[in-house]
Structure formats: C-alpha cells, structure tokens
Design a protein around this motif. Structure first.
Motif, PDB file in Angstrom:
ATOM      1  N   ARG A 198      -1.104 -28.540  50.517  1.00  0.00           N
ATOM      2  CA  ARG A 198      -0.862 -29.914  50.067  1.00  0.00           C
ATOM      3  C   ARG A 198       0.479 -30.395  50.606  1.00  0.00           C
ATOM      4  O   ARG A 198       1.472 -29.688  50.572  1.00  0.00           O
ATOM      5  CB  ARG A 198      -0.857 -29.970  48.527  1.00  0.00           C
ATOM      6  N   ARG A 199       0.482 -31.589  51.159  1.00  0.00           N
ATOM      7  CA  ARG A 199       1.702 -32.196  51.705  1.00  0.00           C
ATOM      8  C   ARG A 199       1.787 -33.640  51.261  1.00  0.00           C
ATOM      9  O   ARG A 199       0.774 -34.278  51.008  1.00  0.00           O
ATOM     10  CB  ARG A 199       1.686 -32.193  53.244  1.00  0.00           C
ATOM     11  N   ALA A 200       2.980 -34.178  51.210  1.00  0.00           N
ATOM     12  CA  ALA A 200       3.183 -35.605  50.960  1.00  0.00           C
ATOM     13  C   ALA A 200       3.105 -36.290  52.324  1.00  0.00           C
ATOM     14  O   ALA A 200       4.086 -36.347  53.055  1.00  0.00           O
ATOM     15  CB  ALA A 200       4.523 -35.863  50.288  1.00  0.00           C
ATOM     16  N   VAL A 201       1.935 -36.775  52.671  1.00  0.00           N
ATOM     17  CA  VAL A 201       1.702 -37.389  53.977  1.00  0.00           C
ATOM     18  C   VAL A 201       2.175 -38.829  53.948  1.00  0.00           C
ATOM     19  O   VAL A 201       1.868 -39.566  53.011  1.00  0.00           O
ATOM     20  CB  VAL A 201       0.204 -37.287  54.347  1.00  0.00           C
ATOM     21  N   ARG A 202       2.924 -39.206  54.961  1.00  0.00           N
ATOM     22  CA  ARG A 202       3.461 -40.561  55.027  1.00  0.00           C
ATOM     23  C   ARG A 202       3.006 -41.294  56.285  1.00  0.00           C
ATOM     24  O   ARG A 202       3.683 -42.182  56.767  1.00  0.00           O
ATOM     25  CB  ARG A 202       4.987 -40.518  54.934  1.00  0.00           C
ATOM     26  N   GLU A 203       1.852 -40.909  56.796  1.00  0.00           N
ATOM     27  CA  GLU A 203       1.232 -41.626  57.903  1.00  0.00           C
ATOM     28  C   GLU A 203      -0.240 -41.248  57.923  1.00  0.00           C
ATOM     29  O   GLU A 203      -0.613 -40.180  58.399  1.00  0.00           O
ATOM     30  CB  GLU A 203       1.893 -41.296  59.238  1.00  0.00           C
ATOM     31  N   PHE A 204      -1.050 -42.139  57.372  1.00  0.00           N
ATOM     32  CA  PHE A 204      -2.481 -41.888  57.254  1.00  0.00           C
ATOM     33  C   PHE A 204      -3.253 -42.591  58.354  1.00  0.00           C
ATOM     34  O   PHE A 204      -2.776 -43.558  58.940  1.00  0.00           O
ATOM     35  CB  PHE A 204      -3.000 -42.392  55.893  1.00  0.00           C
ATOM     36  N   THR A 205      -4.482 -42.119  58.585  1.00  0.00           N
ATOM     37  CA  THR A 205      -5.406 -42.861  59.431  1.00  0.00           C
ATOM     38  C   THR A 205      -6.103 -43.878  58.538  1.00  0.00           C
ATOM     39  O   THR A 205      -6.025 -43.788  57.306  1.00  0.00           O
ATOM     40  CB  THR A 205      -6.469 -41.934  60.054  1.00  0.00           C
ATOM     41  N   ASP A 206      -6.785 -44.815  59.137  1.00  0.00           N
ATOM     42  CA  ASP A 206      -7.509 -45.805  58.332  1.00  0.00           C
ATOM     43  C   ASP A 206      -8.963 -45.392  58.097  1.00  0.00           C
ATOM     44  O   ASP A 206      -9.776 -46.196  57.681  1.00  0.00           O
ATOM     45  CB  ASP A 206      -7.426 -47.187  58.977  1.00  0.00           C
ATOM     46  N   ARG A 207      -9.268 -44.113  58.331  1.00  0.00           N
ATOM     47  CA  ARG A 207     -10.631 -43.617  58.132  1.00  0.00           C
ATOM     48  C   ARG A 207     -11.037 -43.820  56.672  1.00  0.00           C
ATOM     49  O   ARG A 207     -10.332 -43.402  55.756  1.00  0.00           O
ATOM     50  CB  ARG A 207     -10.706 -42.131  58.488  1.00  0.00           C
ATOM     51  N   HIS A 208     -12.161 -44.480  56.472  1.00  0.00           N
ATOM     52  CA  HIS A 208     -12.665 -44.776  55.130  1.00  0.00           C
ATOM     53  C   HIS A 208     -12.946 -43.480  54.359  1.00  0.00           C
ATOM     54  O   HIS A 208     -13.482 -42.523  54.909  1.00  0.00           O
ATOM     55  CB  HIS A 208     -13.946 -45.608  55.250  1.00  0.00           C
ATOM     56  N   VAL A 209     -12.578 -43.472  53.093  1.00  0.00           N
ATOM     57  CA  VAL A 209     -12.906 -42.359  52.200  1.00  0.00           C
ATOM     58  C   VAL A 209     -14.092 -42.822  51.356  1.00  0.00           C
ATOM     59  O   VAL A 209     -13.995 -43.815  50.631  1.00  0.00           O
ATOM     60  CB  VAL A 209     -11.716 -41.989  51.286  1.00  0.00           C
ATOM     61  N   PRO A 210     -15.223 -42.125  51.461  1.00  0.00           N
ATOM     62  CA  PRO A 210     -16.413 -42.551  50.712  1.00  0.00           C
ATOM     63  C   PRO A 210     -16.154 -42.620  49.206  1.00  0.00           C
ATOM     64  O   PRO A 210     -15.468 -41.767  48.640  1.00  0.00           O
ATOM     65  CB  PRO A 210     -17.455 -41.476  51.045  1.00  0.00           C
ATOM     66  N   GLY A 211     -16.715 -43.644  48.588  1.00  0.00           N
ATOM     67  CA  GLY A 211     -16.571 -43.825  47.146  1.00  0.00           C
ATOM     68  C   GLY A 211     -17.032 -42.618  46.357  1.00  0.00           C
ATOM     69  O   GLY A 211     -16.441 -42.288  45.327  1.00  0.00           O
ATOM     70  N   GLU A 212     -18.091 -41.943  46.848  1.00  0.00           N
ATOM     71  CA  GLU A 212     -18.584 -40.754  46.121  1.00  0.00           C
ATOM     72  C   GLU A 212     -17.520 -39.671  46.049  1.00  0.00           C
ATOM     73  O   GLU A 212     -17.436 -38.937  45.057  1.00  0.00           O
ATOM     74  CB  GLU A 212     -19.810 -40.121  46.776  1.00  0.00           C
ATOM     75  N   VAL A 213     -16.722 -39.539  47.112  1.00  0.00           N
ATOM     76  CA  VAL A 213     -15.652 -38.533  47.124  1.00  0.00           C
ATOM     77  C   VAL A 213     -14.608 -38.886  46.075  1.00  0.00           C
ATOM     78  O   VAL A 213     -14.194 -38.027  45.277  1.00  0.00           O
ATOM     79  CB  VAL A 213     -15.024 -38.420  48.531  1.00  0.00           C
ATOM     80  N   LEU A 214     -14.187 -40.140  46.047  1.00  0.00           N
ATOM     81  CA  LEU A 214     -13.183 -40.551  45.066  1.00  0.00           C
ATOM     82  C   LEU A 214     -13.717 -40.408  43.646  1.00  0.00           C
ATOM     83  O   LEU A 214     -13.003 -39.945  42.749  1.00  0.00           O
ATOM     84  CB  LEU A 214     -12.745 -41.991  45.344  1.00  0.00           C
ATOM     85  N   GLU A 215     -14.971 -40.759  43.431  1.00  0.00           N
ATOM     86  CA  GLU A 215     -15.574 -40.604  42.095  1.00  0.00           C
ATOM     87  C   GLU A 215     -15.641 -39.139  41.691  1.00  0.00           C
ATOM     88  O   GLU A 215     -15.348 -38.791  40.544  1.00  0.00           O
ATOM     89  CB  GLU A 215     -16.969 -41.226  42.074  1.00  0.00           C
ATOM     90  N   ARG A 216     -16.012 -38.269  42.646  1.00  0.00           N
ATOM     91  CA  ARG A 216     -16.088 -36.829  42.353  1.00  0.00           C
ATOM     92  C   ARG A 216     -14.705 -36.288  41.968  1.00  0.00           C
ATOM     93  O   ARG A 216     -14.556 -35.546  40.998  1.00  0.00           O
ATOM     94  CB  ARG A 216     -16.658 -36.101  43.563  1.00  0.00           C
ATOM     95  N   VAL A 217     -13.684 -36.687  42.733  1.00  0.00           N
ATOM     96  CA  VAL A 217     -12.314 -36.233  42.462  1.00  0.00           C
ATOM     97  C   VAL A 217     -11.850 -36.703  41.086  1.00  0.00           C
ATOM     98  O   VAL A 217     -11.350 -35.919  40.269  1.00  0.00           O
ATOM     99  CB  VAL A 217     -11.350 -36.715  43.575  1.00  0.00           C
ATOM    100  N   LEU A 218     -12.026 -37.989  40.800  1.00  0.00           N
ATOM    101  CA  LEU A 218     -11.538 -38.527  39.524  1.00  0.00           C
ATOM    102  C   LEU A 218     -12.343 -38.009  38.331  1.00  0.00           C
ATOM    103  O   LEU A 218     -11.771 -37.788  37.257  1.00  0.00           O
ATOM    104  CB  LEU A 218     -11.532 -40.053  39.556  1.00  0.00           C
ATOM    105  N   SER A 219     -13.623 -37.772  38.518  1.00  0.00           N
ATOM    106  CA  SER A 219     -14.432 -37.204  37.422  1.00  0.00           C
ATOM    107  C   SER A 219     -13.973 -35.792  37.091  1.00  0.00           C
ATOM    108  O   SER A 219     -13.847 -35.428  35.923  1.00  0.00           O
ATOM    109  CB  SER A 219     -15.914 -37.195  37.799  1.00  0.00           C
TER     110      SER A 219
END
Length: 168
Positions: free
Chosen positions: A10-31
């Motif tokens: 795990r790193r504190a990244v301060r330069e991301f790509t604009d690659r879309h993160v699927p909503g299902e991934v975010l929902e899985r993480v937050l659940s």
C-alpha cells in the motif's frame, strides 16, 4: 493478494491514471469495509463516493476557486500539534524534502509548493474520490474507529489491485 502483501504494498499514490474503476469494485470494497471494527458497533463514519461527471464538476469548481485566489477554508481542527516534537517533526520535515525534492521544487519556492498542493483538489487525477465524515459531537474513540475503517478501505482497494491516497 493476501493481507500481508496488501499491507506492505500500500502506498499513498499522488498521480493516478484516469482508468475507470467499476462501480461493482467500489461497492464490493465498501460493503466489506463496513465490517471494520468500531466500539459498540457505532460505525460512526459516513462515506460518499464521487466519480465521473460529479467528480469532474467538483474538481472544476475547486480549480476555479484556486484560480480566483479564494482563501482556504478555516480548518475545523489542527492537523498537527503546534509544538510537534521529535522524532515526529523530523519525520514530517523529511517527508516534505522527499516529496518536493522528487518534484524538483526548492524549499523556498512557495509558489511551486502551492501549485503542487493544488493537486490535492484534483484528487491527484484519481477517477474516484471517497469522502468520509464523522459527526462533530463524537470523540477520539470514534475518530479511531474511522481510522480503522479507512485503513480497511485502503487495504481492500489494494486487494483489488488499486491504490489510494488519504487527504484531510
């Protein structure tokens, strides 16, 4: 990815790509993150994810505010104690030297440092932003609960092959 690899990569990244993160991934993480420990199961956090159009609008408004020279909002709490003691003061200073040094920014170049700080308002280019809130009347124990929640979110993002960067 096992939990040990997630923790050590795990790193504190301060330069991301604009690659879309699927909503299902975010929902899985937050659940899954909802299982983070909290005293008496208060789960004192309120989390909101902003992506795509709404995130672009938020970044645009923040950029306009910075460009207009609007003053920063008054902080609601101190990020660091005013008399930060050793060894914490030295660690913070070393981080600043490494961060700005990697960007080629001299210590006395306040304008360049402010430009670099403006990247915070762009979420460092991340395609998603999570805003986490806690009720003002809750105390230090609940802030600790929020920290455990956010660490859980960050480790679950790593398990998904993603990185993050916390901001205050």
């Amino acid at each position: 990815m096992d939990v040990y690899e997630a923790v050590t990569s795990r790193r504190a990244v301060r330069e991301f790509t604009d690659r879309h993160v699927p909503g299902e991934v975010l929902e899985r993480v937050l659940s899954a993150a909802a299982w983070a420990p909290s005293a008496s199961n208060l789960q004192p956090w309120h989390a909101y994810v902003v992506t795509r159009g709404p995130l672009a609008e938020l970044k645009k408004r923040a950029g306009e505010r910075l460009a207009a020279g609007d003053p920063w909002d008054e902080p609601e709490y101190e990020m660091y104690p005013p008399g930060l003691k050793s060894p914490y003061r030295e660690r913070r200073s070393a981080f600043g030297e490494q961060r700005y040094g990697a960007l080629g920014i001299a210590r006395d170049d306040l304008e360049a440092r402010q430009r670099a700080a403006a990247a915070n308002w762009e979420c460092f280019g991340a395609p998603a932003a999570l805003f986490c809130y806690i009720d003002r009347d809750l105390g230090p124990a609940q802030w600790s609960d929020v920290g455990m929640y956010l660490q859980t979110v960050m480790l679950l993002l790593r398990a998904e092959g993603l990185h993050s960067c916390t901001q205050m």
